[in-house]
Design an enzyme around this catalytic site. Sequence first.
Site, PDB file in Angstrom:
ATOM      1  N   LYS A 285       0.845  -1.205   0.000  1.00 19.70           N
ATOM      2  CA  LYS A 285       0.000   0.000   0.000  1.00 19.70           C
ATOM      3  C   LYS A 285       0.872   1.243   0.000  1.00 19.70           C
ATOM      4  O   LYS A 285       0.602   2.218  -0.708  1.00 19.70           O
ATOM      5  CB  LYS A 285      -0.944  -0.021   1.215  1.00 19.70           C
ATOM      6  CG  LYS A 285      -2.052  -1.041   1.057  1.00 19.70           C
ATOM      7  CD  LYS A 285      -2.841  -1.297   2.332  1.00 19.70           C
ATOM      8  CE  LYS A 285      -3.820  -2.459   2.101  1.00 19.70           C
ATOM      9  NZ  LYS A 285      -4.506  -2.902   3.302  1.00 19.70           N
TER      10      LYS A 285
ATOM     11  N   GLN B 145      -4.812  -1.787   9.562  1.00 26.12           N
ATOM     12  CA  GLN B 145      -4.763  -3.083   8.881  1.00 26.12           C
ATOM     13  C   GLN B 145      -5.394  -4.171   9.767  1.00 26.12           C
ATOM     14  O   GLN B 145      -5.085  -4.282  10.950  1.00 26.12           O
ATOM     15  CB  GLN B 145      -3.299  -3.437   8.558  1.00 26.12           C
ATOM     16  CG  GLN B 145      -3.111  -4.720   7.785  1.00 26.12           C
ATOM     17  CD  GLN B 145      -3.636  -4.657   6.340  1.00 26.12           C
ATOM     18  OE1 GLN B 145      -3.796  -3.582   5.761  1.00 26.12           O
ATOM     19  NE2 GLN B 145      -3.923  -5.801   5.771  1.00 26.12           N
TER      20      GLN B 145
ATOM     21  N   ASP C 253     -10.456   3.399   3.920  1.00 27.06           N
ATOM     22  CA  ASP C 253     -11.033   2.079   3.656  1.00 27.06           C
ATOM     23  C   ASP C 253     -12.541   2.156   3.394  1.00 27.06           C
ATOM     24  O   ASP C 253     -13.103   1.283   2.746  1.00 27.06           O
ATOM     25  CB  ASP C 253     -10.870   1.224   4.925  1.00 27.06           C
ATOM     26  CG  ASP C 253      -9.876   0.101   4.767  1.00 27.06           C
ATOM     27  OD1 ASP C 253      -9.502  -0.211   3.633  1.00 27.06           O
ATOM     28  OD2 ASP C 253      -9.484  -0.470   5.804  1.00 27.06           O
TER      29      ASP C 253
HETATM   30  N1  GUN Z   1      -6.973  -6.744   5.690  1.00 25.87           N
HETATM   31  C1  GUN Z   1      -7.253  -7.423   4.540  1.00 25.87           C
HETATM   32  N2  GUN Z   1      -7.953  -6.641   3.696  1.00 25.87           N
HETATM   33  C2  GUN Z   1      -8.093  -5.449   4.302  1.00 25.87           C
HETATM   34  C3  GUN Z   1      -8.726  -4.228   3.914  1.00 25.87           C
HETATM   35  O1  GUN Z   1      -9.294  -4.073   2.825  1.00 25.87           O
HETATM   36  N3  GUN Z   1      -8.659  -3.222   4.822  1.00 25.87           N
HETATM   37  C4  GUN Z   1      -8.048  -3.367   6.025  1.00 25.87           C
HETATM   38  N4  GUN Z   1      -8.046  -2.322   6.853  1.00 25.87           N
HETATM   39  N5  GUN Z   1      -7.456  -4.479   6.415  1.00 25.87           N
HETATM   40  C5  GUN Z   1      -7.482  -5.513   5.552  1.00 25.87           C
END
Ligand code: GUN
Length: 284
Positions: A52, A96, A119
Amino acid sequence: MLILNGKDVAKEVRSTLALRVAEFAKKVGRTPHLSVVIVGDDAASHIYVRNKKKACESVGMTSQIIAMPTKTTQQELNKQIAALNTDSSVDGILVQFPLPAHLSADEVLKLVAPDKDADGLTYASLGYFFAGKPFVKPCTPEGVMTILKHYGISVEGRRAVVVGRSNIVGKPMAHLLTEANATVTLCHSKTNDLSSVVREADLVVVAAGKARFLGRNDFKKDAIVIDVGMHHDGPNGKLCGDVRTEELEGWVQAVTPVPGGVGPMTIATLLQNTCLLAEKRAGL
Ligand code: GUN
């Protein structure tokens, strides 16, 4: 059978975004900034978070990884989120998941400010989203809509089936397809005769979380199949999705591959969301 190449579409999204980020920087005098909080030492999560950050940098945005130790308390995590909520240099926040077992995702989803929720998954963000007044849209379903638009696939008036009812994918996906004027059925693990419902669909979004769950006999001829699954334990130790894609040649119209389909679009949409939140906060 058309392969809907999410990797290519994500690349295109990023190049458009790079121009938008440059425009933002020119007008506002800084770049959009995403703060990513990760707690603990789960190796896969650390890789996702690094990806990311790299993606942010590829479009000229800045990003900071705040790595907190496994022993972090809920109070410490909450304090960190509250600090990011009020830090004017931060445009987007992502915590996360999964968190270590002693920490509550629920608390996080209550705490992150909707005007910084990159998100789009907090309860406040989902409330605005389902009311039709989104700050941003959840990344994976919005990424799916971007793929469909890219390939000129209109869902208006057509039958869509979503398999899976999570807050992250299934429910918001059904909402976006409804807004795009599809007639939507949301299926889940308790649906009677799932296969016969899926076979009615012109478009199927599979987010069941079950490796290689659906195959040729589950889809109508010429259906469009979007596979949201991502499993690390496919045949020969390969990545696979929720769909047995190798059965679909000569039967369905189009399918997203795994990897290289929906996955890259989730990150591309996260970047778009961060830029959008930055623009809104800057009054652009
Ligand atoms: N862990 C796996 N996919 C995601 C996501 O789309 N957002 C977040 N915050 N954690 C994740």
